[in-house]
Design an enzyme around this catalytic site. Structure first.
Site, PDB file in Angstrom:
ATOM      1  N   SER A  83       3.204   1.773  15.503  1.00 55.46           N
ATOM      2  CA  SER A  83       3.631   1.213  14.161  1.00 55.46           C
ATOM      3  C   SER A  83       5.288   1.541  13.992  1.00 55.46           C
ATOM      4  O   SER A  83       6.104   1.353  15.217  1.00 55.46           O
ATOM      5  CB  SER A  83       2.850   1.748  12.804  1.00 55.46           C
ATOM      6  N   ASP A 306       5.357  -2.579  14.265  1.00 54.20           N
ATOM      7  CA  ASP A 306       4.321  -3.610  14.395  1.00 54.20           C
ATOM      8  C   ASP A 306       4.245  -4.694  13.339  1.00 54.20           C
ATOM      9  O   ASP A 306       3.106  -5.474  13.545  1.00 54.20           O
ATOM     10  CB  ASP A 306       2.978  -2.779  14.710  1.00 54.20           C
ATOM     11  N   ARG A 525       0.623  16.322  -1.450  1.00 53.25           N
ATOM     12  CA  ARG A 525      -0.492  15.915  -0.649  1.00 53.25           C
ATOM     13  C   ARG A 525      -0.165  16.389   0.759  1.00 53.25           C
ATOM     14  O   ARG A 525       0.861  16.198   1.215  1.00 53.25           O
ATOM     15  CB  ARG A 525      -1.212  14.643  -1.054  1.00 53.25           C
ATOM     16  N   ALA A 526      -1.295  16.534   1.530  1.00 51.10           N
ATOM     17  CA  ALA A 526      -1.204  16.791   2.920  1.00 51.10           C
ATOM     18  C   ALA A 526      -1.153  15.405   3.566  1.00 51.10           C
ATOM     19  O   ALA A 526      -1.886  14.333   3.044  1.00 51.10           O
ATOM     20  CB  ALA A 526      -2.384  17.664   3.427  1.00 51.10           C
ATOM     21  N   SER A 527      -0.223  15.259   4.420  1.00 46.88           N
ATOM     22  CA  SER A 527      -0.202  14.082   5.077  1.00 46.88           C
ATOM     23  C   SER A 527      -1.520  13.586   5.952  1.00 46.88           C
ATOM     24  O   SER A 527      -1.987  14.452   6.586  1.00 46.88           O
ATOM     25  CB  SER A 527       1.168  13.859   6.140  1.00 46.88           C
ATOM     26  N   GLY A 528      -1.682  12.287   5.948  1.00 47.79           N
ATOM     27  CA  GLY A 528      -2.912  12.197   7.040  1.00 47.79           C
ATOM     28  C   GLY A 528      -2.616  11.734   8.357  1.00 47.79           C
ATOM     29  O   GLY A 528      -3.301  11.512   9.234  1.00 47.79           O
TER      30      GLY A 528
HETATM   31  P1  NG1 Z   1       0.680   9.733   5.244  1.00 44.62           P
HETATM   32  O1  NG1 Z   1       1.058  10.488   6.508  1.00 44.62           O
HETATM   33  O2  NG1 Z   1      -0.792  10.312   5.121  1.00 44.62           O
HETATM   34  O3  NG1 Z   1       1.495  10.329   4.067  1.00 44.62           O
HETATM   35  C1  NG1 Z   1       1.734   7.694   5.959  1.00 44.62           C
HETATM   36  C2  NG1 Z   1       2.140   6.898   4.698  1.00 44.62           C
HETATM   37  C3  NG1 Z   1       1.175   6.053   3.971  1.00 44.62           C
HETATM   38  C4  NG1 Z   1       0.433   5.005   4.986  1.00 44.62           C
HETATM   39  C5  NG1 Z   1       0.103   5.704   6.490  1.00 44.62           C
HETATM   40  C6  NG1 Z   1      -0.296   4.939   7.579  1.00 44.62           C
HETATM   41  C7  NG1 Z   1       3.758   7.582   3.013  1.00 44.62           C
HETATM   42  C8  NG1 Z   1       4.266   8.566   1.683  1.00 44.62           C
HETATM   43  N1  NG1 Z   1       2.653   7.748   3.498  1.00 44.62           N
HETATM   44  O4  NG1 Z   1       0.915   8.328   5.274  1.00 44.62           O
HETATM   45  O5  NG1 Z   1       1.556   5.129   3.081  1.00 44.62           O
HETATM   46  O6  NG1 Z   1       1.084   3.889   5.416  1.00 44.62           O
HETATM   47  O7  NG1 Z   1       1.183   6.616   6.771  1.00 44.62           O
HETATM   48  O8  NG1 Z   1       0.610   4.505   8.276  1.00 44.62           O
HETATM   49  O9  NG1 Z   1       4.644   6.273   3.305  1.00 44.62           O
HETATM   50 ZN    ZN Z   2       2.968  -0.601  10.922  1.00 45.62          ZN
END
Ligand code: NG1
Ligand code: ZN
Length: 559
Positions: A83, A306, A525-528
């Site tokens: 992406s 993407d 929040r913790a990023s995923g």
């Molecule tokens: P995380 O890294 O969990 O914040 C980010 C984006 C999500 C989503 C995912 C998947 C923000 C704040 N967070 O997630 O909205 O698009 O990547 O690509 O933009």
């Molecule tokens: Zn994308």
């Protein structure tokens, strides 16, 4: 992470032929797990540096895709992309039969197999078969499997495809390699294949079918209207560039047509992918890519690498930059669809709702509730959560602020729109337009190109300039900060990720800070997808939003 932990021991185990188990292990040999590597299937599937053991993951994704296909008795998709990440990264996601994301309960299998060493994969696959592919007749595993896949323009994709094919070949699974596609195109193709011959046929399962479906819906919606000026589309030097150029061959130009200027569409230099351009750059930096030069008040849109995210923006005559993000696209779409259902006389029959995440600007939420008077819901971050929530409405509009989203029409909505007899020319026009929206908007997944065409159509219907669009509501100034911490797992968020449950006491401290600011709102929040914590803050003025973000950031750093 130990292997095999999620598998329960089956009562009457099914044994796969030993030559199959050996074949799986043998074919996996060239793709070992690098020492100390741990993988996890997250909100964005697997994503990492392409040369850091992603080939091992790809091999195991081949096994999972095959098993999932047998389980669902349908074609499963695999999309290889990272992406908006830098060029040296890559990633992979599985696509379920209706073109939606892999069912959450299977993510743990993907993680377990990825973390299984190559010489144990035959056994791990047998465990998976016993866990998911055994019924009374023990026939699920005997079903044929079908997997289709595509990749973005990253050069690493070629070797990753090879690793996955090795697994599919070991299992003797039928597959089709669709080559280079946008993520939404792959989702579209999966849904087309699985709905073929049913009452819900989605379209021709080809790239050309995708362009034709979108272009004919666009023509219906544009009938008798014109789009003001041109739109410059920054394609992040990714797959969206060549694919958008391809779509242009099917779209009308001139009266009733669209003038799209494609920029940043050079896919011949991998290193410039997402570099100082693209939707993520524009959204996070809140400025236009430096190499875009357009006149004042001209519409610009940026896709990500993407082509599943899009944001709009423009610069006024005084040089002020305005971002029109996912929240704006959602509200624009909702206004249009609410108006159309009223004109069509079917508004009483269809429930329209908007789904956002906590990152939606507070002003957009207020606008939806107070001005549009539509229900608005907040879910966890990640489009699968939004998608599920939106599917509960007849017309479910869902967008992340970063520009990823789409609009879902329920079976009831489709039946009502396509089955209502119009009583006036106005009503007929509204019903035809709504019907074309169902085809123009990608029902499978958020699709930058489809969302952009839809936004263009709505602006044309309303004869809105980007400034008119902006003036529907005024965004609250906001900051999104990325904070690196020793262990992000201690940050546990609840209530659609708007409140922290742990570390203990931190939420009260955030609440105390927020109280000091007019229209203040902040959450952590913790990023995923990254090893970091995200801090969001908004307030009535830019200075206040900045102060709030900084003080919450300090709290997080001190945890
Ligand atoms: P995380 O890294 O969990 O914040 C980010 C984006 C999500 C989503 C995912 C998947 C923000 C704040 N967070 O997630 O909205 O698009 O990547 O690509 O933009
Ligand atoms: Zn994308």
């Amino acid at each position: 992470m130990s292997t095999g932990t999620i598998f329960n021991q089956p009562k009457a185990a099914v044994r796969l032929p030993s030559d199959l188990i050996e074949a799986i292990n043998k074919a996996a040999e060239p793709f070992p797990i690098p020492d100390g590597k741990e993988y996890g299937y997250g909100t964005a599937g697997f994503r990492m540096k392409a040369n850091a053991g992603l080939d091992h993951v790809m091999y195991t994704v081949g096994l999972i895709a095959a098993a999932r296909s047998k389980k669902r008795n349908a074609t499963i998709g695999v999309m290889i992309t990272a992406s908006h990440n830098p060029a040296e990264d890559n990633g992979v996601k599985l696509v379920d039969p209706m073109g939606d994301m892999l069912e959450q309960s299977w993510e743990k299998y993907a993680t377990t197999l990825a973390n299984t060493p190559s010489d144990k994969l035959g056994q791990a696959y047998e465990d998976l078969v016993n866990e998911e592919l055994v019924d009374e007749l023990r026939q699920i595993h005997d079903r044929p499997a079908k997997v289709v896949f595509g990749r973005d323009t990253r050069p690493s994709g070629v070797a990753l495809v090879k690793a996955m094919k090795a697994a599919l070949d070991a299992l003797k699974v039928d597959y089709t390699d669709y080559g280079i596609l946008t993520t939404p195109q792959l989702h579209y193709i999966v849904r087309c294949i699985n709905t073929k011959g049913t009452a819900y046929e989605f379209g021709e399962p080809t790239e050309e079918g995708y362009y034709k479906k979108m272009a004919s819906a666009f023509k219906v919606l544009m009938h008798g209207r014109s789009i003001q000026g041109s739109v410059t589309v920054d394609c992040a030097n990714g797959v969206g560039g060549p694919k958008l150029r391809e779509l242009l061959k099917y779209l009308p130009t001139g009266q009733g047509g669209i003038d799209i200027k494609v920029v940043n569409d050079d896919v011949s230099k991998p290193e410039i992918l997402n570099y100082e351009c693209g939707a993520d750059y524009v959204k996070t930096k809140q400025r236009a890519p430096p190499n875009i030069s357009v006149g004042p008040n001209e519409r610009c849109a940026s896709l990500d690498g993407d082509a599943d995210r899009v944001v709009y923006y423009y610069t006024d005559a005084s040089g002020n930059f305005t971002l029109l993000d996912g929240d704006r696209i959602a509200t624009l779409g909702a206004v249009f669809l609410a108006d159309m259902t009223r004109t069509a006389g079917i508004d009483e029959k269809l429930k329209i709702g908007i789904v956002q995440t906590a990152y939606a600007n507070g002003a957009s939420t207020e606008y939806v509730e107070k001005v549009l008077k539509l229900p608005v819901e907040c879910t966890n971050t990640g489009v699968k959560h939004l998608h599920h929530a939106a599917a509960r409405y007849d017309i479910g509009v869902y967008f992340e602020a970063n520009g990823h989203g789409t609009i879902l029409f329920s079976e009831n909505a489709i039946r009502t729109i396509r089955g209502t007899e119009p009583k006036s020319p106005g009503q007929k026009h509204a019903l035809d337009s709504l019907s074309a929206c169902i085809d123009l908007i990608n029902q499978a997944v958020g699709d930058a190109i489809s969302d952009m065409l839809f936004a263009e159509v709505v602006l044309a219907h309303k004869t809105w300039t980007p400034e008119n669009w902006k003036n529907t509501y005024i965004d609250l100034p906001n900051y999104l900060r990325r904070v690196e911490v020793p262990d992000r797992r201690i940050f546990v968020a609840v209530d659609a990720e708007r409140k922290l449950q742990s570390p203990k006491g931190m939420q009260e401290q955030i609440d105390n800070l927020v109280r000091l600011y007019v229209k203040g709102r902040s959450f952590v929040r913790a990023s995923g997808t990254e090893d970091a914590v995200r801090v969001y803050a908004e307030a009535a003025t830019r200075t206040e939003a900045g102060k709030l973000a900084s003080s919450v950031e300090e709290l997080v750093k001190g945890a």
